[in-house]
Write a protein that holds these residues in place. Structure first.
Motif, mmCIF file in Angstrom:
data_model
loop_
_atom_site.group_PDB
_atom_site.id
_atom_site.type_symbol
_atom_site.label_atom_id
_atom_site.label_comp_id
_atom_site.label_asym_id
_atom_site.label_seq_id
_atom_site.Cartn_x
_atom_site.Cartn_y
_atom_site.Cartn_z
ATOM 1 N N LEU B 169 61.684 67.946 17.776
ATOM 2 C CA LEU B 169 62.211 67.568 16.771
ATOM 3 C C LEU B 169 61.407 66.712 15.235
ATOM 4 C CD1 LEU B 169 65.163 67.899 16.883
ATOM 5 C CD2 LEU B 169 65.336 65.980 17.233
ATOM 6 N N PHE B 199 69.824 64.088 3.883
ATOM 7 C CA PHE B 199 70.844 64.881 5.460
ATOM 8 C C PHE B 199 70.835 66.504 5.177
ATOM 9 C CE2 PHE B 199 72.771 60.600 3.948
ATOM 10 C CZ PHE B 199 74.508 61.023 4.645
ATOM 11 N N LEU B 202 68.435 67.023 7.635
ATOM 12 C CA LEU B 202 68.210 66.545 9.150
ATOM 13 C C LEU B 202 69.630 67.244 10.171
ATOM 14 C CD1 LEU B 202 66.810 62.634 8.700
ATOM 15 C CD2 LEU B 202 65.720 65.066 10.127
ATOM 16 N N LEU B 207 72.072 68.777 14.618
ATOM 17 C CA LEU B 207 72.529 69.916 15.469
ATOM 18 C C LEU B 207 72.609 71.038 15.956
ATOM 19 C CD1 LEU B 207 76.131 70.201 15.814
ATOM 20 C CD2 LEU B 207 75.466 71.361 13.090
ATOM 21 N N ILE C 28 66.609 61.804 18.451
ATOM 22 C CA ILE C 28 67.022 62.152 16.925
ATOM 23 C C ILE C 28 66.565 60.826 16.051
ATOM 24 C CG2 ILE C 28 69.228 61.391 15.715
ATOM 25 C CD1 ILE C 28 69.700 64.534 17.588
ATOM 26 N N GLY C 32 64.522 60.572 12.864
ATOM 27 C CA GLY C 32 64.980 59.818 11.895
ATOM 28 C C GLY C 32 64.566 58.635 11.053
ATOM 29 N N LEU C 45 67.394 54.126 9.804
ATOM 30 C CA LEU C 45 68.369 54.869 9.985
ATOM 31 C C LEU C 45 68.003 55.628 11.506
ATOM 32 C CD1 LEU C 45 67.786 57.562 6.673
ATOM 33 C CD2 LEU C 45 70.265 55.896 7.965
ATOM 34 N N ILE C 48 70.687 56.737 14.444
ATOM 35 C CA ILE C 48 71.898 58.027 14.611
ATOM 36 C C ILE C 48 71.845 58.397 15.763
ATOM 37 C CG2 ILE C 48 72.022 60.674 13.470
ATOM 38 C CD1 ILE C 48 70.140 59.799 11.240
ATOM 39 N N LEU C 52 75.643 59.057 17.570
ATOM 40 C CA LEU C 52 76.025 60.463 17.967
ATOM 41 C C LEU C 52 76.360 60.753 19.248
ATOM 42 C CD1 LEU C 52 76.463 63.031 16.217
ATOM 43 C CD2 LEU C 52 73.961 63.907 16.519
ATOM 44 N N THR C 56 80.107 61.406 21.014
ATOM 45 C CA THR C 56 80.293 62.664 21.367
ATOM 46 C C THR C 56 80.216 62.591 23.351
ATOM 47 O OG1 THR C 56 78.416 63.529 21.140
ATOM 48 C CG2 THR C 56 79.543 63.737 19.479
ATOM 49 N N PRO C 172 74.864 55.214 5.559
ATOM 50 C CA PRO C 172 74.622 57.180 5.904
ATOM 51 C C PRO C 172 74.209 57.039 7.147
ATOM 52 C CG PRO C 172 71.963 55.080 5.380
ATOM 53 C CD PRO C 172 73.619 54.433 4.830
ATOM 54 N N LEU C 175 77.392 58.189 7.951
ATOM 55 C CA LEU C 175 77.782 59.185 7.553
ATOM 56 C C LEU C 175 77.445 61.064 7.996
ATOM 57 C CD1 LEU C 175 77.756 58.141 3.583
ATOM 58 C CD2 LEU C 175 79.658 58.883 5.573
ATOM 59 N N ILE C 176 76.015 60.619 8.215
ATOM 60 C CA ILE C 176 75.410 61.794 9.040
ATOM 61 C C ILE C 176 75.756 62.201 9.998
ATOM 62 C CG2 ILE C 176 73.277 60.360 10.204
ATOM 63 C CD1 ILE C 176 71.965 63.128 8.321
ATOM 64 N N ALA C 179 78.871 63.462 9.591
ATOM 65 C CA ALA C 179 78.344 65.560 9.138
ATOM 66 C C ALA C 179 78.012 65.738 10.456
ATOM 67 C CB ALA C 179 77.458 65.391 7.919
ATOM 68 N N ILE C 180 76.961 65.487 11.655
ATOM 69 C CA ILE C 180 76.868 66.621 12.283
ATOM 70 C C ILE C 180 78.407 66.995 13.511
ATOM 71 C CG2 ILE C 180 75.406 66.641 14.757
ATOM 72 C CD1 ILE C 180 73.190 64.973 12.585
ATOM 73 N N GLY C 183 80.276 69.554 12.118
ATOM 74 C CA GLY C 183 78.705 70.764 12.383
ATOM 75 C C GLY C 183 79.168 71.689 14.314
ATOM 76 N N ILE C 184 79.252 70.783 15.096
ATOM 77 C CA ILE C 184 79.281 71.274 16.368
ATOM 78 C C ILE C 184 80.378 72.099 16.633
ATOM 79 C CG2 ILE C 184 79.548 70.395 18.782
ATOM 80 C CD1 ILE C 184 78.315 67.473 17.530
ATOM 81 N N PRO C 185 79.851 72.877 17.376
ATOM 82 C CA PRO C 185 81.045 74.763 17.469
ATOM 83 C C PRO C 185 81.869 73.798 18.957
ATOM 84 C CG PRO C 185 78.850 74.946 18.156
ATOM 85 C CD PRO C 185 77.942 73.669 17.674
ATOM 86 N N LEU C 188 80.685 73.934 22.662
ATOM 87 C CA LEU C 188 79.062 72.651 22.927
ATOM 88 C C LEU C 188 80.756 71.249 22.805
ATOM 89 C CD1 LEU C 188 76.739 71.810 23.231
ATOM 90 C CD2 LEU C 188 77.156 70.797 20.555
#
Ligand SMILES: Nc1ncnc2c1ncn2[C@@H]1O[C@H](COP(=O)(O)OP(=O)(O)OP(=O)(O)O)[C@@H](O)[C@H]1O
Ligand SMILES: [Mg+2]
Lengths: 287, 267, 223
Positions: B169, B199, B202, B207, C28, C32, C45, C48, C52, C56, C172, C175-176, C179-180, C183-185, C188
């Motif tokens: 990663l 942003f 990453l 993802l 991650i 990060g 950071l 994250i 995350l 989830t 932050p 927020l990230i 955002a992630i 985006g997760i389909p 998943l």
């Protein structure tokens, strides 16, 4: 006993609005190489997943119709047993390296470790597949630093080493050069000679013509045609499904079109060579 | 290296994997017990001599284990950035009777200096045990030893895969960062500019790492990862002799005695 | 059997993808932190992944990511191990907030930065006081030392130095994470223990430890 027997199967992935497989009725015999062809997103991988039980156990969705694997209903199989019985090689070489082993030798042995194979036998089997695939130069390398093609070979070797009776192979040669591709197909022929059953998704139709016994052509989740490889390759449906035909078959079609057909449509280059030399013979006899 | 034939490589797996060093060939578990015991002794026995002696022993052990120079460098750096600051803050800020000298608000006292030295040495003894252990033992050997003692291969997977994922990663993130730079997205300059670069670099990388777990799960399942059978192991560690377990037990006993002694007031 | 230990059962019960998410969460966290350093951002950071995975996959996987990240960090800087409990709490809280659906909404995600920063700031300062006597040997330690030298008392200095740092870090971070998660389909989410929250479904009827029946089946008969 049939390796897989599907009747009126329709499968829709969860949250998908269109079935990925629809109206599939198919008998896959044991002890043969069964090729699957079709355009992208035609459902080839989904069909493989179904035979392996990944669908609907892992990828959830709605499954209708009946699926029998080796005479037993798919839903009655214990998933761990099914995964042991049916080996599976996938198309993405980057997600198939475990990431927890430091040499290719150890990587190939991982599946055998998980099966509890005794060490001496494990070493022997790894040695054998390494030789078969000709990847001796890789055995000491770190699998996490290999190229896509090298990874694909290692992934293939890892599954072959586990010696399952049935092997499902999804585009094993997408990243390989011609020599490596030949090596992979050589092994597939060996496996068949050992009495194993193989389901093979492959875009290189010329190779399928040479190695596959049966072929199934998919289009948008439906079967266009299925049957003996020769019949399928020489049928018109193949063209209708927009799947390329072997070059030699194409040649024969053109000859057909100008009214000079071969006695038997060739599907491999060896057959084409034989047909052409027969024609030359004919021509020289006529003089 | 490339001259080794397949048969030679295969042969190496028929024997226990030796690293050619007495200390590093020991069972990771007994080694861990011994090092932790030493750190406990350093913390339990009052005074300055014990913790400093333990720190010195770690350096000697590192040399015995053939990792002396590298370990000494790491350890000294740790002393400089952590140990020294721990010492300095205490030496400067703790009050006491015996004042060496004062400047401004700060007062350097004998008590402060002693406390600083003691605290720094104890913390560094604990840090030394951890860093030395991982200088002598690879994660792979540690997990193998733990698996032999009954730890689940899944636990092993989680740890080993973490290290690999960190590498993978990290590499991907740097590639994307460089690509962003090449496309003219500012990654230098003001704080806001740099924060804004974070942003888009990453979020997509993280993802896609998450979505790739699907395929990984299937691929490992194909390698019998979920097989209920008892696992076997290709790599074997050298046999752990009885004396080694006894020695580890002895270390642990001494450490326990020191702790008890401390609490019961013998020391 | 060895592979039937508590850890194995926990991971199996939590769904088959969780065990693969944990290493990703750990990675991650590290990447990060690394990129934050590389971009010379004045924040860590480095939680994250913990938040995350907590959001989830649930509290326990999140806590595990936090704990293991901290343990791995401790290999090179052992003094950080004292703060391991913080990462564990971040994971637990993230699982809890996730279950309540906070990460479905931008504003609630943003709001979650406050409890995270409170835990990080207050508990972080308390650990520094308890374990290191108020004087840990890191960047904040120097700030604290300066504040004390300027006449502030040690405890106040610890809180004064930690709190702003943590707010700056957690905003932050959440927020990230938001955002992630956006985006997760769906495909998943279906396979993640808390996926039902984001798919707008009711909670599975059974307790999470036994809920994914097919998952249990997939793992084979092991009882
Ligand atoms: N896990 C999944 N969840 C939801 N939809 C999926 C999933 N996997 C595949 N699909 C969808 O199912 C359809 C068939 O996909 P499939 O992967 O079986 O095709 P394929 O013939 O293997 O394609 P390719 O040649 O690209 O490998 C596609 O529309 C695809 O988007
Ligand atoms: Mg496919």
């Amino acid at each position: 006993m049939a390796l897989a027997s599907l009747r009126d199967v329709r499968f829709t992935y969860a949250y998908s609005d269109r079935p990925a497989l629809d109206g599939i009725t198919l008998e896959i015999e044991s002890g043969m190489v069964h090729g699957i062809v079709g355009l992208n997103a035609s459902g080839k991988t989904t069909l493989c997943s179904l035979i392996r039980g990944i669908v609907p156990h892992f990828h959830k969705g709605e499954l209708e119709g009946s699926v029998e694997i080796l005479g037993r209903d798919l839903l009655e199989w214990d998933p761990a047993e099914l995964s042991r019985t049916i080996g599976c090689v996938f198309d993405n070489p980057f997600t198939q390296i475990s990431g927890i082993r430091e040499t290719v030798f150890e990587e190939i042995a991982l599946g055998l470790e998980n099966l509890g194979t005794p060490r001496a036998e494990m070493i022997e089997r790894v040695e054998r597949v390494v030789e078969q695939l000709g990847i001796e130069a890789l055995v000491r390398k770190n699998p996490n630093g290999l190229s896509g093609g090298q990874r694909q070979k290692v992934a293939f070797a890892s599954i072959i080493a586990m010696d399952a009776d049935v092997i499902v192979i999804d585009e094993p040669t997408s990243q390989l050069d011609p020599d490596a591709t030949d090596a992979v197909f050589g092994i597939i022929a060996d496996l068949k000679a050992q009495g194993k059953s193989i389901v093979l998704v492959e875009h290189k139709i010329d190779l399928l013509a040479e190695y596959a016994d049966r072929l199934t052509v998919l289009r948008a989740g439906r079967i266009v045609t299925t049957g003996a490889a020769r019949d399928v390759l020489t049928s018109d449906e193949l063209i209708a499904a927009e799947v390329p035909v072997p070059e030699v078959t194409e040649l024969s079609r053109r000859l057909d079109a100008i009214g000079r057909p071969f006695v038997r449509t060739p599907i491999t280059s060896a057959e084409a060579a034989a047909a052409v030399s027969a024609r030359i013979q004919e021509a020289s006899n006529a003089h | 290296m490339s001259t080794a034939t397949l048969a030679e490589v295969a042969e190496t797996y028929r024997h226990p994997e030796s690293l050619g060093n007495f200390l590093r060939d020991r069972n990771p578990i007994t080694l861990l017990v011994a090092l932790v015991s030493l750190a406990v002794v350093a913390a339990a026995v009052p005074g300055l001599i014990t913790p400093f002696a333990v720190c010195a022993v770690f350096v000697l052990l590192a040399f015995a284990g053939g990792v002396g120079p590298a370990y000494t460098a790491t350890y000294l750096k740790l002393w400089a950035v952590v140990g020294f600051i721990l010492f300095l803050l205490r030496a400067l800020l703790l009050d006491g009777e015996h004042v060496y000298f004062t400047f401004g608000n700060l007062q350097v006292t004998a008590e402060g200096v002693y406390e600083g030295l003691r605290f720094a040495a104890v913390v560094m003894a604990i840090c030394g045990a951890v860093t030395l252990f991982f200088a002598l033992v690879t994660m792979r050997r540690l997990m193998l030893a733990l698996e032999m003692r009954g730890v689940s291969p899944r636990a092993s997977y989680v740890l080993l895969a973490s290290f690999q994922s960190m590498t993978d990663l990290g590499a991907t993130a740097k590639v994307v960062l460089d690509a962003q730079k090449a496309r003219g997205i500012e990654t230098e300059g003001g704080l806001i500019t740099r924060a804004k670069a974070f942003f888009p670099v990453l979020a997509p990388v993280f993802l896609s790492a998450m979505t790739a777990t699907e395929e990984r799960a299937i691929a490992l399942d194909a390698r019998a990862f979920n097989s209920p059978a008892a696992h076997s192991h290709l790599v074997q560690l050298p046999r752990t002799a009885t004396w080694e377990w006894l020695a580890a037990g002895l270390f642990a006993a001494v450490a326990t005695a020191c702790v008890m002694g401390r609490f019961l007031g013998w020391l | 059997m060895a592979s039937n230990g508590y850890f194995a059962r926990l991971l199996r019960g939590y769904g088959r993808l969780t065990i693969f998410m944990i290493p990703i969460g750990i990675a991650i966290n590290f990447v990060g932190g690394q990129i934050a350093l590389l971009l010379k951002l004045p924040v860590y950071l480095d939680s994250i992944g913990t938040i995350l995975v907590g959001a989830t996959c649930g509290s326990l996987p999140g806590a595990l990511v936090g704990l293991l990240s901290n343990a791995i960090n401790s290999i090179t800087s052992p003094q950080t191990f004292a703060y391991g409990i913080l990462s564990v709490i971040f994971g637990l809280l993230a699982g809890w907030f996730g279950r309540m659906g906070w990460f479905r909404s931008f504003w609630l995600s943003l709001l979650s930065a406050i409890p995270f920063a409170l835990v990080g700031g207050v508990l972080g300062a308390l650990i520094t006081i308890w374990v290191f006597g108020g004087l840990a040997g890191d960047g904040t330690g120097i700030v604290i030392g300066t504040l004390v030298a300027l006449g502030m008392d040690l405890t106040t200095a610890n809180f004064a130095a930690q709190m702003p740092m943590d707010i700056l870090d957690k905003v932050p971070t959440v927020l990230i994470v938001y955002a992630i998660i956006r985006g997760i389909p769906k495909r998943l989410f279906v396979k993640l223990p808390l996926g039902y929250v984001y798919l707008g479904k009711p909670a599975p009827k059974l307790a999470p430890a036994t809920a994914p029946a097919t998952t249990e089946q997939q793992a084979g008969p092991r009882s």
